[in-house]
Design a protein around this motif. Structure first.
Motif, PDB file in Angstrom:
ATOM      1  N   ASP A  79       0.827  -1.217   0.000  1.00 23.28           N
ATOM      2  CA  ASP A  79       0.000   0.000   0.000  1.00 23.28           C
ATOM      3  C   ASP A  79       0.854   1.257   0.000  1.00 23.28           C
ATOM      4  O   ASP A  79       0.358   2.346  -0.324  1.00 23.28           O
ATOM      5  CB  ASP A  79      -0.904   0.017   1.232  1.00 23.28           C
ATOM      6  N   LEU A  80       2.136   1.111   0.364  1.00 23.12           N
ATOM      7  CA  LEU A  80       3.022   2.275   0.476  1.00 23.12           C
ATOM      8  C   LEU A  80       4.456   1.782   0.388  1.00 23.12           C
ATOM      9  O   LEU A  80       4.792   0.701   0.885  1.00 23.12           O
ATOM     10  CB  LEU A  80       2.768   2.998   1.805  1.00 23.12           C
ATOM     11  N   ALA A  99       6.529   2.420  -7.051  1.00 18.22           N
ATOM     12  CA  ALA A  99       5.446   3.294  -6.585  1.00 18.22           C
ATOM     13  C   ALA A  99       4.682   3.903  -7.753  1.00 18.22           C
ATOM     14  O   ALA A  99       3.445   4.009  -7.715  1.00 18.22           O
ATOM     15  CB  ALA A  99       6.022   4.389  -5.682  1.00 18.22           C
ATOM     16  N   ILE A 104       1.141   3.951  -5.758  1.00 24.00           N
ATOM     17  CA  ILE A 104       1.082   3.959  -4.295  1.00 24.00           C
ATOM     18  C   ILE A 104       1.957   5.090  -3.761  1.00 24.00           C
ATOM     19  O   ILE A 104       2.849   5.587  -4.461  1.00 24.00           O
ATOM     20  CB  ILE A 104       1.548   2.609  -3.704  1.00 24.00           C
ATOM     21  N   ALA A 366      -0.515   8.828   2.536  1.00 25.32           N
ATOM     22  CA  ALA A 366      -1.471   8.021   1.764  1.00 25.32           C
ATOM     23  C   ALA A 366      -2.688   8.842   1.387  1.00 25.32           C
ATOM     24  O   ALA A 366      -3.186   8.758   0.248  1.00 25.32           O
ATOM     25  CB  ALA A 366      -1.876   6.794   2.582  1.00 25.32           C
TER      26      ALA A 366
END
Length: 376
Positions: A79-80, A99, A104, A366
């Motif tokens: 997610d990151l 990324a 992300i 995020a």
């Protein structure tokens, strides 16, 4: 969140201990404390110490291939992406590609920019750092000295260097152990110094320490040196002129033994030549050991002058010697600064507060990424 963690300087599971590895591990544990799932993205070392252009190009191509494999095989995908310690000798050839492809957030901690490297031997890696920072959703300087050189202040997020405050061993027991182990006297203060023994800034710090202590032969003290490395013989040579019986070389110590040594000591001294901030400075203070250190790099951000220790002019062995003498001759002030050090570390550099702060930074990055406003 599922966080892909990458440290191009040194992976957190690298076998050679260092402050850099310690900080990587602390950041990892801080994320886990907040409930994030952290996975090691790669062990590729991006560091090219000599500026070899062909080697930089090779690392860049290898990083691109690794990025492709990560994207193709990520199940579930992260997610990151989180990269720790980014600079011109150790750029991130992997994270920005992953990324971008996965769309992300990309977060960087302990980044620095050296404009004088533009056009020189490290130009390729220098520009890779600039590109990574331009893509980043958040940048955590960690070392405040680096903040001024980072290109986009809107992306900067404050997080002080931190340590997990260890349980302090009983001082009497710790002193008894080290008295027996190293043959230490009771009638002289124990000065502690810890650092890898390698050429460059570390060796320069050891040499400054030896010079400063050489001026204090008329006072009672013994110095305990914790560390090892390829420059061990040069360090031994630097301390050879000190009075007989005053120096103990303890070698590299595991964390538990080092913490016991800090608990047993009377004073921690480190000249801190070109020091980023110094994990050992943080750990020593956390265990109630007052500090004398050079006022260089990020050290003023982790030592409270007059509260947890004394800071001296950078690379000034006379000033260092005078500060050491002050505390050798004043046991009451040593104790007061030691108590102040433990309080200061709990209040300003503790693990729990850092974990909470890091969690806020990641969640904020995020959210900004989802809104399409990196650094907002």
């Amino acid at each position: 969140m599922r966080v892909a963690f990458y440290a191009p300087m040194k992976a957190p599971d690298h076998p050679v201990p260092s402050g850099d590895r310690n900080m990587a591990r602390l950041l990892w544990r801080a994320m886990e404390r907040s409930g994030h799932e952290v996975v090691l993205a790669s062990r590729l070392r991006g560091r090219v110490p000599d500026g070899d252009a062909a080697e930089q190009a090779r690392r860049a191509k290898l990083g691109a291939r690794i990025a492709e494999r990560i994207v193709a095989g990520a199940s579930p995908p992260p997610d990151l992406w989180f990269t720790y310690h980014l600079y011109y000798k150790a750029p991130d050839w992997i994270g920005p590609r992953v990324a971008r492809t996965l769309d992300i957030p990309y977060v960087v901690a302990e980044a620095s920019v050296a404009p004088k490297r533009a056009g020189g031997p490290w130009d390729m890696s220098y520009r890779a750092v600039l590109d990574a920072l331009a893509q980043a959703d958040a940048v955590i300087p960690l070392n405040p000295r680096n903040a001024a050189c980072l290109p986009d202040s809107a992306k900067l997020r404050d997080l002080p260097p931190f340590v997990e405050i260890p349980d302090s061993p009983d001082r009497a027991s710790a002193r008894a152990h080290w008295r027996a182990t190293a043959g230490l006297p009771d009638n002289a203060p124990w000065i502690i110094a810890a650092g890898m023994m390698r050429a460059g800034d570390k060796l320069a710090s050891y040499r400054l320490l030896a010079e400063a202590l050489g001026r204090l032969a008329d006072l009672e003290w013994v110095v305990l040196l914790a560390g090892d490395g390829p420059a061990r013989s040069a360090v031994e040579e630097a301390f050879a002129a000190l009075p007989s019986g005053r120096v103990r070389f303890l070698g590299a110590l595991p964390p538990e033994a080092l913490h016991g040594l800090f608990s047993a000591g009377d004073l921690y001294v480190w000249p801190a030549v070109n020091e980023a901030y110094g994990m050992a400075l943080l750990e020593a203070q956390a265990l109630g050991l007052p500090v004398v250190a050079g006022r260089e790099g990020g050290v003023p951000a982790v030592v409270a002058d007059g509260v947890s220790g004394l800071l001296t002019a950078p690379r000034d062995d006379d000033a260092l010697s005078a500060a050491i003498a002050q505390l050798l001759e004043d046991s009451g002030r040593r104790r007061a600064l030691g108590q102040g050090a433990a309080r200061y570390l709990r209040q300003s550099h503790g693990f729990a507060a850092a974990a909470e702060g890091l969690d806020c930074i990641l969640r904020g990055a995020a959210a900004d990424h989802r809104r399409g406003r990196p650094g907002a």
